[in-house]
Design a protein around this motif. Structure first.
Motif, PDB file in Angstrom:
ATOM      1  N   ALA A 158       1.157  15.241  -6.942  1.00  0.00           N
ATOM      2  CA  ALA A 158       2.239  14.671  -7.554  1.00  0.00           C
ATOM      3  C   ALA A 158       3.070  13.497  -6.823  1.00  0.00           C
ATOM      4  O   ALA A 158       3.463  12.861  -7.306  1.00  0.00           O
ATOM      5  CB  ALA A 158       3.155  15.991  -7.714  1.00  0.00           C
ATOM      6  N   ARG A 159       2.594  13.370  -5.595  1.00  0.00           N
ATOM      7  CA  ARG A 159       3.228  12.239  -4.641  1.00  0.00           C
ATOM      8  C   ARG A 159       2.440  11.292  -4.665  1.00  0.00           C
ATOM      9  O   ARG A 159       2.780  10.074  -3.883  1.00  0.00           O
ATOM     10  CB  ARG A 159       3.577  12.986  -3.367  1.00  0.00           C
ATOM     11  CG  ARG A 159       4.281  14.129  -3.265  1.00  0.00           C
ATOM     12  CD  ARG A 159       4.559  14.626  -1.871  1.00  0.00           C
ATOM     13  NE  ARG A 159       5.318  13.789  -0.917  1.00  0.00           N
ATOM     14  CZ  ARG A 159       5.509  13.828   0.176  1.00  0.00           C
ATOM     15  NH1 ARG A 159       5.037  15.044   0.899  1.00  0.00           N
ATOM     16  NH2 ARG A 159       6.115  12.886   1.162  1.00  0.00           N
ATOM     17  N   VAL A 160       1.262  10.974  -5.321  1.00  0.00           N
ATOM     18  CA  VAL A 160       0.471   9.755  -5.298  1.00  0.00           C
ATOM     19  C   VAL A 160       0.240   9.365  -6.621  1.00  0.00           C
ATOM     20  O   VAL A 160       0.112   9.834  -7.454  1.00  0.00           O
ATOM     21  CB  VAL A 160      -1.084  10.328  -4.807  1.00  0.00           C
ATOM     22  CG1 VAL A 160      -1.975   8.991  -4.486  1.00  0.00           C
ATOM     23  CG2 VAL A 160      -0.866  10.864  -3.264  1.00  0.00           C
ATOM     24  N   THR A 161       0.569   7.733  -6.353  1.00  0.00           N
ATOM     25  CA  THR A 161       0.272   7.020  -7.594  1.00  0.00           C
ATOM     26  C   THR A 161      -1.041   6.425  -7.212  1.00  0.00           C
ATOM     27  O   THR A 161      -1.031   5.285  -6.466  1.00  0.00           O
ATOM     28  CB  THR A 161       1.287   5.952  -7.681  1.00  0.00           C
ATOM     29  OG1 THR A 161       2.456   6.797  -7.866  1.00  0.00           O
ATOM     30  CG2 THR A 161       1.068   4.998  -8.926  1.00  0.00           C
ATOM     31  N   PRO A 162      -2.055   6.459  -8.001  1.00  0.00           N
ATOM     32  CA  PRO A 162      -3.391   5.887  -7.763  1.00  0.00           C
ATOM     33  C   PRO A 162      -3.297   4.397  -8.241  1.00  0.00           C
ATOM     34  O   PRO A 162      -2.534   3.744  -8.781  1.00  0.00           O
ATOM     35  CB  PRO A 162      -4.276   6.334  -8.896  1.00  0.00           C
ATOM     36  CG  PRO A 162      -3.285   6.981  -9.857  1.00  0.00           C
ATOM     37  CD  PRO A 162      -1.977   7.247  -9.243  1.00  0.00           C
ATOM     38  N   PRO A 163      -4.365   3.433  -7.472  1.00  0.00           N
ATOM     39  CA  PRO A 163      -4.047   2.341  -7.619  1.00  0.00           C
ATOM     40  C   PRO A 163      -4.808   1.893  -8.951  1.00  0.00           C
ATOM     41  O   PRO A 163      -5.467   2.623  -9.613  1.00  0.00           O
ATOM     42  CB  PRO A 163      -5.221   1.766  -6.494  1.00  0.00           C
ATOM     43  CG  PRO A 163      -5.996   2.824  -6.144  1.00  0.00           C
ATOM     44  CD  PRO A 163      -5.198   4.288  -6.578  1.00  0.00           C
ATOM     45  N   PRO A 164      -4.434   0.528  -9.589  1.00  0.00           N
ATOM     46  CA  PRO A 164      -5.111   0.027 -10.772  1.00  0.00           C
ATOM     47  C   PRO A 164      -6.648   0.278 -10.839  1.00  0.00           C
ATOM     48  O   PRO A 164      -7.252   0.141  -9.844  1.00  0.00           O
ATOM     49  CB  PRO A 164      -4.646  -1.365 -10.873  1.00  0.00           C
ATOM     50  CG  PRO A 164      -3.457  -1.483  -9.985  1.00  0.00           C
ATOM     51  CD  PRO A 164      -3.647  -0.590  -8.850  1.00  0.00           C
ATOM     52  N   GLY A 165      -7.153   0.483 -11.974  1.00  0.00           N
ATOM     53  CA  GLY A 165      -8.518   0.599 -11.941  1.00  0.00           C
ATOM     54  C   GLY A 165      -8.961   1.789 -12.353  1.00  0.00           C
ATOM     55  O   GLY A 165      -8.511   2.817 -12.972  1.00  0.00           O
ATOM     56  N   ASP A 166     -10.261   2.236 -12.153  1.00  0.00           N
ATOM     57  CA  ASP A 166     -11.156   3.306 -12.899  1.00  0.00           C
ATOM     58  C   ASP A 166     -10.749   4.481 -11.918  1.00  0.00           C
ATOM     59  O   ASP A 166     -11.705   4.722 -10.745  1.00  0.00           O
ATOM     60  CB  ASP A 166     -12.485   3.302 -12.903  1.00  0.00           C
ATOM     61  CG  ASP A 166     -13.105   4.425 -13.741  1.00  0.00           C
ATOM     62  OD1 ASP A 166     -12.484   5.522 -13.916  1.00  0.00           O
ATOM     63  OD2 ASP A 166     -14.279   4.671 -13.726  1.00  0.00           O
TER      64      ASP A 166
END
Length: 266
Positions: free
Chosen positions: A36-44
């Motif tokens: 919940a505290r992590v925003t994944p980087p752009p991409g797959d």
């Protein structure tokens, strides 16, 4: 498309590694304690929960994996933390830095097709493996030496894993890497335990970008390096990573593997 699994990818070197791999167009799974505290980087990219301090979490994560996994990057770790035990009864450094990755790797081996990269540390030279007291029950606890022991365990694990992969005829490589001195939040406990280390290392840390610390990890994960290799930084300014010399201790590596397998009920 190559599939990567990066542990501890919620921040620090793991986040940078995941970001750079995703930017290449590869699929990246970020394994973190609190999704919940992590925003994944752009991409797959995808975020999944994994707490390496809890073997039940490790088993649950591995059981939920399906399909091939090209590269596992055992990056997650803790550094110089106060003495504590996990729910499994392990000292924290050994739990997160060694026992958790040891079990995770073994459980995911049937899925692995490419390589396993385990992130060690130059401070492994401060470590000493005491097989009958890996969890510091009978020694005076030292956060720095406990960290060093766990990082030395990473190197021995890589040595023995590569030996077993070769013996089994598997075309999978086990590789270790270390970032050198990198500016991340991992070192936040050092001020409490070693003023001398702080005085020596912090001027260097202040001059070094965290991105440079991720370069050896990325090199080990993507370049054509031999199984059993140990990749380190080229210099403090982002130079090309290089292979480090090692003094393998195959007997100790085998013994540590056997103790680790027993303690993790592998």
């Amino acid at each position: 498309m190559t599939t990567y699994l990066v542990t501890g990818a919620g921040g620090g070197l793991g986040a940078i590694t995941a970001r750079e791999l995703a930017a290449r167009g590869d699929r990246v799974v970020l394994a973190v304690r609190d999704p919940a505290r992590v925003t994944p980087p752009p991409g797959d990219t995808e975020v999944r929960r994994l707490d390496l301090a809890d073997l039940a979490s490790v088993r649950e994560f591995a059981a939920g994996w399906s399909g091939d996994l090209d590269v596992l990057i055992n990056n997650a770790g803790v550094m110089a933390v106060p003495y504590a035990k996990t729910a499994d009864g392990f000292e924290t450094h050994m739990a997160v830095n060694h026992f958790g990755p040891f079990l995770l790797t073994n459980l995911l081996l049937p899925h692995l097709t490419g390589r396993i990269v385990t992130v060690a540390s130059g401070l492994s030279r401060l470590g000493k493996i005491q097989l009958d007291d890996l969890n510091w029950a009978h020694r005076r606890y030292s956060p720095v030496r406990a960290y060093g022991q766990s990082k030395l365990a990473n190197l021995l694990f890589t040595q023995e894993l590569q030996r077993r992969l070769t013996e089994a005829g598997r075309d999978v490589r086990a590789v270790a890497a270390h970032p050198g001195v990198a500016r991340t939040g991992l070192d936040r406990h050092f001020g409490r335990v070693s003023a001398a280390l702080v005085k020596t290392l912090y001027p260097v840390i202040a001059q070094k970008k965290a991105e440079y610390g991720a370069l050896p990890i990325l090199f080990a994960a993507t370049e054509d390096v031999p199984g059993g290799a140990y990749v380190g930084p080229g210099d403090r300014s982002g130079g090309r990573p290089r292979l480090e010399r090692q003094r393998p201790d195959h007997e100790l590596a085998r013994e540590l593997w056997e103790v680790s397998a027993r303690l993790t009920r592998r």
